[in-house]
Design a protein around this motif. Sequence first.
Motif, PDB file in Angstrom:
ATOM      1  N   LEU A  12      40.717  43.450  15.589  1.00  0.00           N
ATOM      2  CA  LEU A  12      40.415  44.054  14.302  1.00  0.00           C
ATOM      3  C   LEU A  12      41.575  43.798  13.346  1.00  0.00           C
ATOM      4  CD1 LEU A  12      38.805  47.511  15.156  1.00  0.00           C
ATOM      5  CD2 LEU A  12      37.721  45.292  14.790  1.00  0.00           C
ATOM      6  N   LEU A  13      41.229  43.326  12.142  1.00  0.00           N
ATOM      7  CA  LEU A  13      42.226  43.006  11.123  1.00  0.00           C
ATOM      8  C   LEU A  13      41.934  43.809   9.861  1.00  0.00           C
ATOM      9  CD1 LEU A  13      42.075  39.115  11.477  1.00  0.00           C
ATOM     10  CD2 LEU A  13      43.632  40.666  12.657  1.00  0.00           C
ATOM     11  N   ASP A  14      43.005  44.156   9.121  1.00  0.00           N
ATOM     12  CA  ASP A  14      42.795  44.838   7.851  1.00  0.00           C
ATOM     13  C   ASP A  14      42.475  43.817   6.765  1.00  0.00           C
ATOM     14  OD1 ASP A  14      45.205  43.667   7.071  1.00  0.00           O
ATOM     15  OD2 ASP A  14      46.377  45.483   7.414  1.00  0.00           O
ATOM     16  N   THR A  15      42.294  44.280   5.526  1.00  0.00           N
ATOM     17  CA  THR A  15      41.879  43.393   4.443  1.00  0.00           C
ATOM     18  C   THR A  15      42.959  42.379   4.079  1.00  0.00           C
ATOM     19  OG1 THR A  15      42.602  45.091   2.873  1.00  0.00           O
ATOM     20  CG2 THR A  15      40.262  45.055   3.469  1.00  0.00           C
ATOM     21  N   ALA A  16      44.200  42.637   4.529  1.00  0.00           N
ATOM     22  CA  ALA A  16      45.277  41.677   4.295  1.00  0.00           C
ATOM     23  C   ALA A  16      45.412  40.678   5.437  1.00  0.00           C
ATOM     24  CB  ALA A  16      46.597  42.417   4.091  1.00  0.00           C
ATOM     25  N   GLY A  17      44.552  40.809   6.451  1.00  0.00           N
ATOM     26  CA  GLY A  17      44.594  39.888   7.583  1.00  0.00           C
ATOM     27  C   GLY A  17      45.561  40.298   8.674  1.00  0.00           C
ATOM     28  N   GLU A  18      46.108  41.517   8.587  1.00  0.00           N
ATOM     29  CA  GLU A  18      47.057  41.989   9.591  1.00  0.00           C
ATOM     30  C   GLU A  18      46.333  42.759  10.694  1.00  0.00           C
ATOM     31  OE1 GLU A  18      50.267  41.231   9.681  1.00  0.00           O
ATOM     32  OE2 GLU A  18      50.015  40.049   7.841  1.00  0.00           O
ATOM     33  N   PRO A  19      46.792  42.650  11.956  1.00  0.00           N
ATOM     34  CA  PRO A  19      46.152  43.404  13.055  1.00  0.00           C
ATOM     35  C   PRO A  19      46.193  44.905  12.795  1.00  0.00           C
ATOM     36  CG  PRO A  19      47.632  41.711  13.918  1.00  0.00           C
ATOM     37  CD  PRO A  19      47.876  41.756  12.437  1.00  0.00           C
ATOM     38  N   VAL A  20      45.104  45.576  13.117  1.00  0.00           N
ATOM     39  CA  VAL A  20      44.993  47.018  12.911  1.00  0.00           C
ATOM     40  C   VAL A  20      45.438  47.733  14.183  1.00  0.00           C
ATOM     41  CG1 VAL A  20      43.417  48.921  12.424  1.00  0.00           C
ATOM     42  CG2 VAL A  20      43.105  46.719  11.278  1.00  0.00           C
ATOM     43  N   PRO A  21      46.402  48.647  14.102  1.00  0.00           N
ATOM     44  CA  PRO A  21      46.815  49.391  15.305  1.00  0.00           C
ATOM     45  C   PRO A  21      45.656  50.226  15.838  1.00  0.00           C
ATOM     46  CG  PRO A  21      47.792  50.342  13.317  1.00  0.00           C
ATOM     47  CD  PRO A  21      47.158  49.052  12.895  1.00  0.00           C
ATOM     48  N   ALA A  69      29.178  51.593  32.647  1.00  0.00           N
ATOM     49  CA  ALA A  69      28.806  52.790  31.902  1.00  0.00           C
ATOM     50  C   ALA A  69      30.039  53.621  31.564  1.00  0.00           C
ATOM     51  CB  ALA A  69      27.806  53.624  32.698  1.00  0.00           C
ATOM     52  N   ARG A  70      30.029  54.158  30.317  1.00  0.00           N
ATOM     53  CA  ARG A  70      31.045  55.101  29.849  1.00  0.00           C
ATOM     54  C   ARG A  70      32.442  54.498  29.806  1.00  0.00           C
ATOM     55  NH1 ARG A  70      28.513  59.920  29.524  1.00  0.00           N
ATOM     56  NH2 ARG A  70      30.423  61.118  29.273  1.00  0.00           N
ATOM     57  N   GLN A  71      32.536  53.195  29.546  1.00  0.00           N
ATOM     58  CA  GLN A  71      33.842  52.617  29.259  1.00  0.00           C
ATOM     59  C   GLN A  71      34.175  52.852  27.794  1.00  0.00           C
ATOM     60  OE1 GLN A  71      33.367  48.486  30.799  1.00  0.00           O
ATOM     61  NE2 GLN A  71      35.300  48.925  31.805  1.00  0.00           N
ATOM     62  N   THR A  72      35.468  52.863  27.476  1.00  0.00           N
ATOM     63  CA  THR A  72      35.870  53.022  26.087  1.00  0.00           C
ATOM     64  C   THR A  72      35.896  51.649  25.422  1.00  0.00           C
ATOM     65  OG1 THR A  72      38.253  52.752  26.450  1.00  0.00           O
ATOM     66  CG2 THR A  72      37.329  54.957  26.751  1.00  0.00           C
ATOM     67  N   LEU A  73      35.711  51.669  24.093  1.00  0.00           N
ATOM     68  CA  LEU A  73      35.727  50.410  23.350  1.00  0.00           C
ATOM     69  C   LEU A  73      37.121  49.781  23.397  1.00  0.00           C
ATOM     70  CD1 LEU A  73      33.799  48.670  21.674  1.00  0.00           C
ATOM     71  CD2 LEU A  73      34.635  49.828  19.624  1.00  0.00           C
ATOM     72  N   LEU A  74      38.146  50.623  23.539  1.00  0.00           N
ATOM     73  CA  LEU A  74      39.511  50.104  23.572  1.00  0.00           C
ATOM     74  C   LEU A  74      39.744  49.224  24.805  1.00  0.00           C
ATOM     75  CD1 LEU A  74      41.514  53.277  22.462  1.00  0.00           C
ATOM     76  CD2 LEU A  74      40.462  51.509  21.059  1.00  0.00           C
ATOM     77  N   GLU A  75      38.946  49.425  25.865  1.00  0.00           N
ATOM     78  CA  GLU A  75      39.094  48.615  27.070  1.00  0.00           C
ATOM     79  C   GLU A  75      38.639  47.174  26.846  1.00  0.00           C
ATOM     80  OE1 GLU A  75      37.961  50.588  30.843  1.00  0.00           O
ATOM     81  OE2 GLU A  75      37.532  52.328  29.583  1.00  0.00           O
ATOM     82  N   TYR A  76      37.981  46.926  25.708  1.00  0.00           N
ATOM     83  CA  TYR A  76      37.524  45.575  25.380  1.00  0.00           C
ATOM     84  C   TYR A  76      38.442  44.914  24.354  1.00  0.00           C
ATOM     85  CZ  TYR A  76      33.210  46.811  27.763  1.00  0.00           C
ATOM     86  OH  TYR A  76      32.288  47.185  28.703  1.00  0.00           O
ATOM     87  N   HIS A  77      39.644  45.475  24.231  1.00  0.00           N
ATOM     88  CA  HIS A  77      40.559  45.004  23.194  1.00  0.00           C
ATOM     89  C   HIS A  77      40.788  43.495  23.269  1.00  0.00           C
ATOM     90  CE1 HIS A  77      44.570  44.362  21.300  1.00  0.00           C
ATOM     91  NE2 HIS A  77      44.035  45.141  20.391  1.00  0.00           N
ATOM     92  N   GLY A  78      40.829  42.922  24.433  1.00  0.00           N
ATOM     93  CA  GLY A  78      41.083  41.490  24.565  1.00  0.00           C
ATOM     94  C   GLY A  78      39.913  40.620  24.159  1.00  0.00           C
ATOM     95  N   LEU A 131      36.614  53.783  15.536  1.00  0.00           N
ATOM     96  CA  LEU A 131      36.227  54.755  16.544  1.00  0.00           C
ATOM     97  C   LEU A 131      37.313  55.800  16.754  1.00  0.00           C
ATOM     98  CD1 LEU A 131      34.136  55.707  18.550  1.00  0.00           C
ATOM     99  CD2 LEU A 131      35.116  54.157  20.251  1.00  0.00           C
ATOM    100  N   ALA A 132      38.575  55.356  16.715  1.00  0.00           N
ATOM    101  CA  ALA A 132      39.682  56.300  16.871  1.00  0.00           C
ATOM    102  C   ALA A 132      39.680  57.310  15.715  1.00  0.00           C
ATOM    103  CB  ALA A 132      41.010  55.550  16.921  1.00  0.00           C
ATOM    104  N   ARG A 133      39.381  56.858  14.510  1.00  0.00           N
ATOM    105  CA  ARG A 133      39.317  57.768  13.363  1.00  0.00           C
ATOM    106  C   ARG A 133      38.172  58.767  13.523  1.00  0.00           C
ATOM    107  NH1 ARG A 133      39.300  55.046   7.638  1.00  0.00           N
ATOM    108  NH2 ARG A 133      39.256  57.268   7.167  1.00  0.00           N
ATOM    109  N   ALA A 134      37.013  58.258  13.975  1.00  0.00           N
ATOM    110  CA  ALA A 134      35.873  59.155  14.176  1.00  0.00           C
ATOM    111  C   ALA A 134      36.172  60.196  15.248  1.00  0.00           C
ATOM    112  CB  ALA A 134      34.626  58.347  14.535  1.00  0.00           C
ATOM    113  N   LEU A 135      36.872  59.793  16.300  1.00  0.00           N
ATOM    114  CA  LEU A 135      37.215  60.730  17.369  1.00  0.00           C
ATOM    115  C   LEU A 135      38.182  61.806  16.887  1.00  0.00           C
ATOM    116  CD1 LEU A 135      37.573  58.244  20.367  1.00  0.00           C
ATOM    117  CD2 LEU A 135      35.746  59.920  19.996  1.00  0.00           C
ATOM    118  N   ARG A 136      38.938  61.492  15.830  1.00  0.00           N
ATOM    119  CA  ARG A 136      39.795  62.509  15.213  1.00  0.00           C
ATOM    120  C   ARG A 136      39.005  63.369  14.231  1.00  0.00           C
ATOM    121  NH1 ARG A 136      43.493  58.125  14.886  1.00  0.00           N
ATOM    122  NH2 ARG A 136      43.148  57.924  12.637  1.00  0.00           N
ATOM    123  N   LYS A 137      37.675  63.203  14.258  1.00  0.00           N
ATOM    124  CA  LYS A 137      36.739  63.962  13.419  1.00  0.00           C
ATOM    125  C   LYS A 137      36.917  63.649  11.939  1.00  0.00           C
ATOM    126  CE  LYS A 137      36.410  67.638  16.858  1.00  0.00           C
ATOM    127  NZ  LYS A 137      36.505  69.065  17.158  1.00  0.00           N
TER     128      LYS A 137
END
Length: 563
Positions: A305-314, A292-301, A320-326
């Motif tokens: 997530l890749l962008d439309t060019a196929g590159e890893p997204v920081p 319970a209450r783990q962050t999604l980032l803890e499941y990174h392994g 979720l990180a964008r949403a947390l920045r409101k």
Amino acid sequence: MLQFAVQAADIGIWHWDLINNRVNWDARCGQLYGYRDDEALSYEGFLKRISPEDRQRVDDAVQGSLRERTDYMVEMRIMQADGSLRWVMGKGRGFYDGEGRPTSMSGIAMDITERKQTEESLRESEEKFSKAFQAAPSMFLISTLEGRYLDVNETLLSTLHYRRDEIVGSTVQELGIWGDPAERDRQIAILQQKGTIRNLELRLRDRYGRSIIGLVSTVLVTIRGQECLLTLTRDVTEQKKAEQERERWRLQLEAVLESINEGVIISDLEGRILTMNRAALGFHGLEAIRQARQTLLEYHGQFELLDTAGEPVPLEKWPLARALRKEQFVDYEMYVRRKGATHPRPFCYNGTVAHDREGKAMLAVLTMRDISAQKRAELEIVSLNRELAAKAAELEIKATHDALTGLWNHEEIIEILNHELARAERDGSCVSTIMADIDFFKQVNDTYGHMSGDEVLRQTAQKIRSNVRSYDFVGRYGGEEFLLILPECNRTCALSFAERIRSGVDRSLIRTQEADISITISLGVAHSCRDGRLDATTLIKISDAALYEAKRNGRNRVEAALQ
């Protein structure tokens, strides 16, 4: 908290094709606007579903958005089939062709009915609170230990529907206010042990026998030397019903979240996951949230997530990180590669932050939609458009060219001549025409057959084309006749080209399956210059007359019209 989250995640998607004036929507959007799945709808039909009080404002927002090329956001009331109104927040964005004309508009719809009702309820509650404060909202009564009522307040009278004289002086047994009289005996026993009772839940009955749930607090007091009970009872019947309704609603909403195809992820403002429905878990290759209450980032392994060019997204650019920045975003396209998967899958994310009634941020909410089918459809459309372009080019050639020789056909060569004569008149230049005809062509067909005749026509057309300039026009006028248009070419120039063509044909043999055939060609030349402008019909007639003169004078020659 779940209520706020569902408000934020309750999104429908629509698309308006302005060219065909057709509005399409997904299932959720159809529910919000009250459409049937099989119902075709124009923009005007959409407007009719809007409350008349909001209709013009919504239309102004949409039309203004298309004019100004800006997004719009508007709140509106939608008329439902049962006559009720549903509050919906609509957002949209226009799309335009290369010339800046609007071609379509897409957007989302969000159910804000509960928020609106909550706002209205809050306003009503504030008014009621002021009145209730003055009128003592809780029920008060004073009774003897034996159960005789000494006094009550107006709230109790109105709640239990008694007059004061009916209660004061009566006993517990006579009125039967307590749902279970034995509860009062237990209440007195507790009082004798502890001296007080706080928020004990009991059932009461009004004068009509209806059950009321009350939170009872009682203390022992001495009045005029007599030990009495001072009881405060707060009616929580509606509260209990509301709690039961909220619980039922919560279970229903959880069932809805689990049943929809879109992924829904809800976290607190620290990024700790509160809810992640089955679709979202599957999209990320997760079986369940491990703790319970783990962050999604803890499941990174577990996924990437890749962008439309196929590159890893920081991590800082994860949805979720964008949403947390409101940040609020719609259709944030990204690819998810699950652990062990070879190919990533494309998704569109929507993100927002849910707020409480005071406007304080409470939750981050993401929805995600698998757009694999959409991507495949887009590739198919691109391929289809290429095929259509090729077919269009092929049809264009068939419509303007002679199938046998590949030259301009009769209609097109006449159209070209009209165009070149108009251009020559504008810039003061000359246009010459040459009418050419294969000599004794009928004998070729009669002697060697029509297949050989067709080959003679093809090769003669090639020889004519190879002996003029790249910007000259050669067309098959009809049968074995050819019409040549020579822009910026006077009489002398045209005669030179005509002789070159005649000699080129005369010096060569045409090889066919039947035989090597030697032919000659006769040509008639005419021109249109500043000293005598001619229209296309006249110029062709003059060229044809010169050709006839070449035939009459022995064939295999060039004749120029006397102009």
